[in-house]
Design a protein around this motif. Sequence first.
Motif, PDB file in Angstrom:
ATOM      1  N   ILE A   1       0.844  -1.205   0.000  1.00 29.84           N
ATOM      2  CA  ILE A   1       0.000   0.000   0.000  1.00 29.84           C
ATOM      3  C   ILE A   1       0.875   1.249   0.000  1.00 29.84           C
ATOM      4  CG2 ILE A   1      -1.687   1.317   1.344  1.00 29.84           C
ATOM      5  CD1 ILE A   1      -2.804  -1.343   2.344  1.00 29.84           C
ATOM      6  N   GLN A   2       1.885   1.241   0.827  1.00 32.76           N
ATOM      7  CA  GLN A   2       2.808   2.370   0.887  1.00 32.76           C
ATOM      8  C   GLN A   2       3.493   2.575  -0.457  1.00 32.76           C
ATOM      9  OE1 GLN A   2       6.374   1.898   3.272  1.00 32.76           O
ATOM     10  NE2 GLN A   2       6.037   3.854   4.273  1.00 32.76           N
ATOM     11  N   GLY A   3       3.892   1.472  -1.097  1.00 29.87           N
ATOM     12  CA  GLY A   3       4.527   1.556  -2.409  1.00 29.87           C
ATOM     13  C   GLY A   3       3.589   2.109  -3.462  1.00 29.87           C
ATOM     14  N   LEU A   4       2.289   1.794  -3.357  1.00 31.31           N
ATOM     15  CA  LEU A   4       1.314   2.332  -4.303  1.00 31.31           C
ATOM     16  C   LEU A   4       1.254   3.851  -4.206  1.00 31.31           C
ATOM     17  CD1 LEU A   4      -0.938   1.791  -6.376  1.00 31.31           C
ATOM     18  CD2 LEU A   4      -2.535   1.624  -4.453  1.00 31.31           C
ATOM     19  N   GLY A   5       1.245   4.368  -2.982  1.00 32.16           N
ATOM     20  CA  GLY A   5       1.254   5.823  -2.812  1.00 32.16           C
ATOM     21  C   GLY A   5       2.523   6.451  -3.349  1.00 32.16           C
ATOM     22  N   ALA A   6       3.671   5.819  -3.090  1.00 36.43           N
ATOM     23  CA  ALA A   6       4.936   6.332  -3.602  1.00 36.43           C
ATOM     24  C   ALA A   6       4.951   6.313  -5.120  1.00 36.43           C
ATOM     25  CB  ALA A   6       6.096   5.502  -3.043  1.00 36.43           C
ATOM     26  N   ALA A   7       4.371   5.272  -5.739  1.00 37.86           N
ATOM     27  CA  ALA A   7       4.321   5.181  -7.195  1.00 37.86           C
ATOM     28  C   ALA A   7       3.485   6.312  -7.785  1.00 37.86           C
ATOM     29  CB  ALA A   7       3.748   3.830  -7.606  1.00 37.86           C
ATOM     30  N   MET A   8       2.387   6.659  -7.134  1.00 40.39           N
ATOM     31  CA  MET A   8       1.536   7.749  -7.617  1.00 40.39           C
ATOM     32  C   MET A   8       2.280   9.070  -7.574  1.00 40.39           C
ATOM     33  SD  MET A   8      -2.094   6.615  -5.864  1.00 40.39           S
ATOM     34  CE  MET A   8      -3.081   7.827  -6.729  1.00 40.39           C
ATOM     35  N   MET A   9       3.089   9.273  -6.539  1.00 45.38           N
ATOM     36  CA  MET A   9       3.872  10.504  -6.446  1.00 45.38           C
ATOM     37  C   MET A   9       4.979  10.521  -7.491  1.00 45.38           C
ATOM     38  SD  MET A   9       4.135  11.296  -2.349  1.00 45.38           S
ATOM     39  CE  MET A   9       4.790   9.699  -1.866  1.00 45.38           C
ATOM     40  N   GLN A  10       5.718   9.412  -7.582  1.00 45.96           N
ATOM     41  CA  GLN A  10       6.840   9.363  -8.506  1.00 45.96           C
ATOM     42  C   GLN A  10       6.393   9.481  -9.955  1.00 45.96           C
ATOM     43  OE1 GLN A  10       9.628   6.195  -7.964  1.00 45.96           O
ATOM     44  NE2 GLN A  10       9.727   6.433  -5.751  1.00 45.96           N
ATOM     45  N   ALA A  11       5.256   8.858 -10.284  1.00 45.99           N
ATOM     46  CA  ALA A  11       4.794   8.847 -11.663  1.00 45.99           C
ATOM     47  C   ALA A  11       4.484  10.238 -12.191  1.00 45.99           C
ATOM     48  CB  ALA A  11       3.554   7.964 -11.780  1.00 45.99           C
ATOM     49  N   ASN A  12       4.095  11.145 -11.320  1.00 44.08           N
ATOM     50  CA  ASN A  12       3.640  12.460 -11.757  1.00 44.08           C
ATOM     51  C   ASN A  12       4.581  13.602 -11.386  1.00 44.08           C
ATOM     52  OD1 ASN A  12       0.690  11.988 -12.832  1.00 44.08           O
ATOM     53  ND2 ASN A  12       0.830  10.780 -10.962  1.00 44.08           N
ATOM     54  N   SER A  13       5.608  13.322 -10.571  1.00 41.98           N
ATOM     55  CA  SER A  13       6.473  14.398 -10.090  1.00 41.98           C
ATOM     56  C   SER A  13       7.261  15.059 -11.215  1.00 41.98           C
ATOM     57  CB  SER A  13       7.425  13.867  -9.018  1.00 41.98           C
ATOM     58  OG  SER A  13       8.262  12.848  -9.544  1.00 41.98           O
ATOM     59  N   GLY A  14       7.889  14.248 -12.066  1.00 42.54           N
ATOM     60  CA  GLY A  14       8.674  14.827 -13.155  1.00 42.54           C
ATOM     61  C   GLY A  14       7.828  15.622 -14.115  1.00 42.54           C
ATOM     62  N   ALA A  15       6.632  15.147 -14.401  1.00 47.38           N
ATOM     63  CA  ALA A  15       5.737  15.860 -15.308  1.00 47.38           C
ATOM     64  C   ALA A  15       5.269  17.173 -14.707  1.00 47.38           C
ATOM     65  CB  ALA A  15       4.542  14.970 -15.644  1.00 47.38           C
ATOM     66  N   ILE A  16       5.054  17.196 -13.394  1.00 44.40           N
ATOM     67  CA  ILE A  16       4.647  18.444 -12.732  1.00 44.40           C
ATOM     68  C   ILE A  16       5.749  19.488 -12.870  1.00 44.40           C
ATOM     69  CG2 ILE A  16       4.192  19.489 -10.478  1.00 44.40           C
ATOM     70  CD1 ILE A  16       2.701  16.903  -9.742  1.00 44.40           C
ATOM     71  N   ILE A  17       6.999  19.079 -12.650  1.00 39.49           N
ATOM     72  CA  ILE A  17       8.126  20.009 -12.816  1.00 39.49           C
ATOM     73  C   ILE A  17       8.206  20.492 -14.258  1.00 39.49           C
ATOM     74  CG2 ILE A  17      10.652  20.171 -12.803  1.00 39.49           C
ATOM     75  CD1 ILE A  17      10.660  18.363 -10.364  1.00 39.49           C
ATOM     76  N   ALA A  18       8.043  19.564 -15.213  1.00 40.47           N
ATOM     77  CA  ALA A  18       8.101  19.950 -16.623  1.00 40.47           C
ATOM     78  C   ALA A  18       6.961  20.878 -16.991  1.00 40.47           C
ATOM     79  CB  ALA A  18       8.066  18.703 -17.502  1.00 40.47           C
ATOM     80  N   ASP A  19       5.828  20.737 -16.327  1.00 45.24           N
ATOM     81  CA  ASP A  19       4.681  21.607 -16.592  1.00 45.24           C
ATOM     82  C   ASP A  19       4.933  23.044 -16.158  1.00 45.24           C
ATOM     83  OD1 ASP A  19       2.909  20.000 -17.901  1.00 45.24           O
ATOM     84  OD2 ASP A  19       1.809  19.380 -16.120  1.00 45.24           O
ATOM     85  N   ILE A  20       5.571  23.222 -15.013  1.00 50.30           N
ATOM     86  CA  ILE A  20       5.641  24.563 -14.420  1.00 50.30           C
ATOM     87  C   ILE A  20       6.962  25.284 -14.690  1.00 50.30           C
ATOM     88  CG2 ILE A  20       3.989  23.976 -12.625  1.00 50.30           C
ATOM     89  CD1 ILE A  20       6.226  23.541 -10.690  1.00 50.30           C
ATOM     90  N   PHE A  21       7.966  24.580 -15.228  1.00 52.47           N
ATOM     91  CA  PHE A  21       9.250  25.221 -15.529  1.00 52.47           C
ATOM     92  C   PHE A  21       9.607  25.016 -16.998  1.00 52.47           C
ATOM     93  CE2 PHE A  21       9.599  24.385 -10.951  1.00 52.47           C
ATOM     94  CZ  PHE A  21      10.009  25.631 -10.490  1.00 52.47           C
ATOM     95  N   PRO A  22      10.133  26.057 -17.675  1.00 50.29           N
ATOM     96  CA  PRO A  22      10.567  25.914 -19.068  1.00 50.29           C
ATOM     97  C   PRO A  22      11.839  25.069 -19.160  1.00 50.29           C
ATOM     98  CG  PRO A  22      11.142  28.076 -18.222  1.00 50.29           C
ATOM     99  CD  PRO A  22      10.293  27.430 -17.174  1.00 50.29           C
ATOM    100  N   PRO A  23      12.189  24.570 -20.356  1.00 47.26           N
ATOM    101  CA  PRO A  23      13.339  23.670 -20.489  1.00 47.26           C
ATOM    102  C   PRO A  23      14.640  24.215 -19.927  1.00 47.26           C
ATOM    103  CG  PRO A  23      12.048  23.651 -22.499  1.00 47.26           C
ATOM    104  CD  PRO A  23      11.469  24.739 -21.631  1.00 47.26           C
ATOM    105  N   ASN A  24      14.898  25.528 -20.071  1.00 46.71           N
ATOM    106  CA  ASN A  24      16.178  26.066 -19.610  1.00 46.71           C
ATOM    107  C   ASN A  24      16.215  26.304 -18.100  1.00 46.71           C
ATOM    108  OD1 ASN A  24      14.352  28.252 -19.735  1.00 46.71           O
ATOM    109  ND2 ASN A  24      16.045  29.719 -19.934  1.00 46.71           N
ATOM    110  N   GLN A  25      15.131  25.993 -17.380  1.00 44.01           N
ATOM    111  CA  GLN A  25      15.109  26.122 -15.929  1.00 44.01           C
ATOM    112  C   GLN A  25      14.858  24.787 -15.218  1.00 44.01           C
ATOM    113  OE1 GLN A  25      12.339  29.155 -14.663  1.00 44.01           O
ATOM    114  NE2 GLN A  25      13.155  30.692 -16.083  1.00 44.01           N
ATOM    115  N   ARG A  26      14.608  23.747 -15.991  1.00 40.48           N
ATOM    116  CA  ARG A  26      14.262  22.463 -15.379  1.00 40.48           C
ATOM    117  C   ARG A  26      15.447  21.822 -14.680  1.00 40.48           C
ATOM    118  NH1 ARG A  26      10.933  20.648 -20.658  1.00 40.48           N
ATOM    119  NH2 ARG A  26       9.178  22.080 -20.368  1.00 40.48           N
ATOM    120  N   GLY A  27      16.660  22.053 -15.182  1.00 42.78           N
ATOM    121  CA  GLY A  27      17.834  21.491 -14.522  1.00 42.78           C
ATOM    122  C   GLY A  27      17.952  21.968 -13.085  1.00 42.78           C
TER     123      GLY A  27
END
Length: 478
Positions: A103-129
């Motif tokens: 169950i704990q792993g399921l919650g972690a998977a939901m966070m991990q699956a969307n974290s990178g996309a959230i960063i890519a959504d809110i920051f332009p390519p030259n600021q994502r690093g």
Amino acid sequence: MNSNNLALLVVILGTLMSAVDATIVILAIPSIAQDLHTNLYIIIWVIITYLLVIAVFTTQLGRLGDIYGRSRFYNLGFVIFTIGSILCGAAPNAISLIAFRGIQGLGAAMMQANSGAIIADIFPPNQRGKAYGYNSIGWNAGATLGIVLGGFITTFLGWRYIFYINVPIGIIAIILGLKYIKDRERRNTKLDIIGMLSLLASLSLISYGAADIAGEGMSLLNIYLISAGLIILLGFILIERRQQFPIIDLKAFKANRVFTYSLFASFLQTTGYLSTAFIIIMYLQGIRGLSPFNASLLLVPGYVLASLVSPFTGRLSDKIGARIPATIGLALMILAIFIYLQLSINTPLYVIIIASTIGGLGSSLFFPANNSAIMANAPRGFYGGASGLSRTLSNIGTLLSYVITISVSSVTVPRYVAFEVFLGTTNLIGGVASSFLTGLKSALYVSLGILSIALVLSALRGKEDRKQLLQVDQSNNQ
């Protein structure tokens, strides 16, 4: 702090929590096994189940985030992870603890699956690093806290509190996430149930076979199990080629060389390096006789250095691309493995500090640069898929890293010795110590080979022009 930075803070908190639970359990395994009256064969699944659930479900949960909203699934992941942590802390026996870790792993998977996309959504390519650099702080700080707190809490409070510490962090993150993480875009897609089930069967058989090697020794049964898992994995690849929305989109690897090589470099890095801390802790506890807390302290400098350096290396990758910093990072991790391979029964302990510091610096160079390269070069509209794909490959690599290490290092010693060493109930001396050290070094040699392949791929990924990527991104948004 503006709303984007607050959203990033929530992502960092999620990364920190996932990292804490990736390392904190290792040092608590002896106490858990003794308190719940179980053995290595059972208790090892406390580690494997968590990693297995994350590896199998990450991409599908990222896809659901694309469809129904990344913020919704990310925040729900916090809720599930926090509830799972409470259940783990209250587990009455080993079987229930393993189930609650799922169950704990399921919650972690939901966070991990969307974290990178959230960063890519809110920051332009030259600021994502830079953003991924700060996110790496969450990982390195979490890994540091996991190692230190695992020894400290287990020694002074009891193993159940290693799960309870997630609760206050989770509550804070849920409140902030609901307020500051918002959806920017959604994408119609479908789930790959057949692929998910075949991947689950494959990784489960491979993990079960490897755990059986650690628990019972090499036998025809575990050879058959691992072989069956590999055959199903081949079938999984064939299935994915025909799926419209596969778990691992093989077509994505044709997007461009930087994207493809960065993905494979990430997979091989996690496979080759993530369980190194586990190997060294076994050396420090099993051969050198250190307590879990004292053993953990020797690894802290490397994680601290990585936490401090990651934001600067992230900014560097924004300016010059990922190839140079990521490749240098892999070279430093290989150097750390070379130093670990020189360990003997009487090696001065400061050598561990030196090697862990070099490895930590390598991680701080590799992770933010390589992650930003993946997301900056992902096809437009595929951010959620790219984030989920990256996390899936990395999580499969993490699972394989522990599976390989546990099975390879335990083959060289008698079964009763492997049980006692992994559970921390004995210190090794004389010829048995030398034999177990040989097993640990065998696992390190495997890690060395895998990291060497990752280094070659990183070096050959090609150059990037982040300014050009920014212009393309801006033109697409107009």
